[in-house]
Enzyme design. Structure first.
Site, PDB file in Angstrom:
ATOM      1  CE  LYS A 105     -76.198 -45.354 -55.913  1.00  0.00           C
ATOM      2  NZ  LYS A 105     -76.122 -43.913 -55.575  1.00  0.00           N
ATOM      3  CB  VAL A 132     -68.609 -45.427 -53.185  1.00  0.00           C
ATOM      4  CG1 VAL A 132     -68.406 -45.946 -51.953  1.00  0.00           C
ATOM      5  CG2 VAL A 132     -68.606 -46.250 -54.286  1.00  0.00           C
ATOM      6  N   GLY A 134     -71.103 -40.650 -51.360  1.00  0.00           N
ATOM      7  CA  GLY A 134     -71.465 -39.042 -51.427  1.00  0.00           C
ATOM      8  C   GLY A 134     -70.363 -38.036 -51.640  1.00  0.00           C
ATOM      9  N   GLY A 187     -87.230 -37.702 -45.433  1.00  0.00           N
ATOM     10  CA  GLY A 187     -86.530 -37.869 -46.890  1.00  0.00           C
ATOM     11  C   GLY A 187     -85.360 -38.556 -46.838  1.00  0.00           C
ATOM     12  CD  GLU A 190     -85.145 -43.313 -53.221  1.00  0.00           C
ATOM     13  OE1 GLU A 190     -86.132 -42.812 -53.951  1.00  0.00           O
ATOM     14  OE2 GLU A 190     -83.965 -43.020 -53.541  1.00  0.00           O
ATOM     15  CG  ASP A 201     -77.128 -47.880 -52.329  1.00  0.00           C
ATOM     16  OD1 ASP A 201     -77.090 -47.412 -53.281  1.00  0.00           O
ATOM     17  OD2 ASP A 201     -76.694 -47.286 -51.268  1.00  0.00           O
ATOM     18  CE  LYS A 205     -74.033 -45.842 -52.544  1.00  0.00           C
ATOM     19  NZ  LYS A 205     -74.739 -45.434 -51.479  1.00  0.00           N
TER      20      LYS A 205
HETATM   21  N1  HSE Z   1     -79.371 -44.226 -51.114  1.00  0.00           N
HETATM   22  C1  HSE Z   1     -78.176 -44.018 -50.813  1.00  0.00           C
HETATM   23  C2  HSE Z   1     -78.087 -43.942 -49.286  1.00  0.00           C
HETATM   24  C3  HSE Z   1     -77.557 -42.523 -51.013  1.00  0.00           C
HETATM   25  O1  HSE Z   1     -78.870 -44.225 -48.496  1.00  0.00           O
HETATM   26  O2  HSE Z   1     -76.730 -44.244 -48.791  1.00  0.00           O
HETATM   27  C4  HSE Z   1     -77.058 -42.528 -52.557  1.00  0.00           C
HETATM   28  O3  HSE Z   1     -75.949 -43.459 -52.599  1.00  0.00           O
END
Ligand code: HSE
Length: 431
Positions: A105, A132, A134, A187, A190, A201, A205
């Site tokens: 993305k 976008v 998942g 997990g 990050e 992020d 998207k």
């Molecule tokens: N890091 C993204 C999130 C997942 O937390 O939704 C991958 O797009």
């Protein structure tokens, strides 16, 4: 039976999921697609075998040219992430006549227009279902399922990390810091969480969604982006008392020939469909002219959901490889109706939740409401909460619709007053 050869670049978590699914579901995919999908090469910097999936060592390579120069490879899956060298890999693959699948993305947000133009000129396609939401088939829904629709608005919870943190804060009563630490341990976040928690992020998207739904290619700098790192437990609690929930929303709205795009923590009614999207789940609420309102909900990340999206693209592109008809690209540009301009954040109006930490003495509320009045900001409700520290009280104000610029100027003015120790403003949406 037609054989479709695939080259995979990036053998990390998602890549491993893709390899395993192609292997274990091969006969299902063959039956459903009528083609034989063959994973011919896997390229990665590190080609030590992953424990969870066994592959023939001879297909592993560290040299990207083994995929790009292999004339038999029809489709390249790019799962490297980031801008470089992903951009060069995709461009080269297109130039060498290969279709491309990507989950990237950030790259599509930054270089989408350039890459789609290249793919059109090369008569090859780029598919990006996994970029976008998942495992949610949102891209396919916009491009195919809703192809006859015009879109009025998109409201997305498209970052699982932020949604998980906000959910933990509200359900466990823990601070942002503790919720982030918990997310990292499990997990869901990050080690360097900025991209997720500061809204970038989600903004990437949103750019991808706006490209398809509105035919408008925008830059990250065109979007107002605010993350969740300043959301406090107090605001979550006061929101609950007001029957509201805080979600990090990616919002796109088209009004006449203007488009607004923004990402920020948003208070919505707890009755809203998006209010019950909890944990790491994603959901996208669409308002369209033919279908009306619809909601797509599901896991926005994770190995199997994302691999499922990648493989859906592989099958769609395999059909293109197999087809003898002329190449017709999906035309993104300006297909959502004319957009004369993007609305700047200052031109947008919303209702606001504002919390002041103010000195508890006579005349304070009058002073605050006086400043708001001066900027034409109308108050819908006010409540003073219990004292937390000596002489300092939280004052929560909900406004009627107010101009963003007016609110910004009013808060600047209020923050200079000795009676105001802190102020927080959160936008509200009534969709
Ligand atoms: N890091 C993204 C999130 C997942 O937390 O939704 C991958 O797009």
């Amino acid at each position: 039976m037609k054989k479709i050869n695939i080259g995979l670049v990036g053998f990390g978590t998602i890549g491993t999921g893709v390899v395993r699914a192609l292997k274990e579901r091969n006969s299902l995919l063959t039956k459903r697609s009528g083609m034989q999908l063959v994973l011919k090469r896997i390229c990665d910097k590190d080609i030590t075998q992953r424990k969870t999936v066994n592959v023939d060592r001879s297909i592993l390579t560290k040299n990207i040219d083994d995929i790009l120069n292999d004339k038999e490879i029809d489709i390249v899956i790019e799962l490297v992430g980031g801008i470089h060298p992903a951009k060069e890999i995709i461009s080269e693959a297109l130039k060498k006549g290969k279709h491309v699948v990507t989950a990237n993305k950030a790259l599509l947000a930054e270089c989408g227009l350039e890459l789609f133009r290249l793919s059109n000129s090369q008569k090859r396609d780029i598919y990006f279902e996994a970029s976008v939401g998942g495992g949610i088939p949102i891209i396919r829904s916009l491009k195919e399922g809703l192809v006859s629709n015009k879109f009025a608005a998109i409201y997305g919870i498209v970052n699982g990390t932020s949604n998980f943190i906000l959910t933990q804060m509200s359900q466990q009563g823990i601070s942002f810091k503790d919720a982030l630490r918990d997310a990292q341990k499990r997990g869901f976040a990050e080690k360097k969480p900025t991209l997720d928690i500061e809204g970038f992020d989600s903004a990437h998207k949103l750019i991808v969604l706006a490209q398809i739904a509105f035919g408008k290619f925008v830059k990250l700098s065109d979007i107002f982006v605010e993350g969740i790192s300043r959301i406090s437990l107090d605001d979550i609690k006061y929101a609950t008392e007001l029957g509201l929930v805080i979600k990090l929303l990616a919002i796109a709205k088209k009004q006449k020939d203007e488009l607004e795009l923004r990402v920020h923590p948003t208070m919505i009614s707890k009755q809203h469909l998006l209010a019950s999207v909890d944990g790491a789940f994603n959901a996208i609420h669409l308002s369209t002219d033919m279908v009306g309102d619809l909601l797509l909900y599901g896991p926005g990340a994770g190995q199997n959901p994302t691999a499922s999206a990648v493989i859906s693209d592989v099958v769609s592109l395999a059909e293109k490889v197999n087809s003898s008809s002329m190449f017709v690209p999906f035309n993104f540009e300006q297909t959502g109706g004319r957009i004369r301009r993007l609305r700047k954040i200052d031109q947008i109006s919303t209702r606001f939740y504002i919390r002041f930490m103010a000195i508890d003495k006579p005349g304070v509320l009058a002073k605050i409401s006086g400043v708001l009045g001066k900027y034409n900001i109308s108050i819908a409700s006010v409540s003073q909460k219990e004292r937390r520290r000596a002489k300092i009280v939280p004052v929560v104000i909900v406004t009627h619709e107010a101009k963003e610029r007016a609110m910004r100027l009013a808060l600047e003015r209020l923050n200079k007053l000795a009676i105001v120790r802190e102020s927080v403003a959160i936008r509200m949406e009534e969709t």
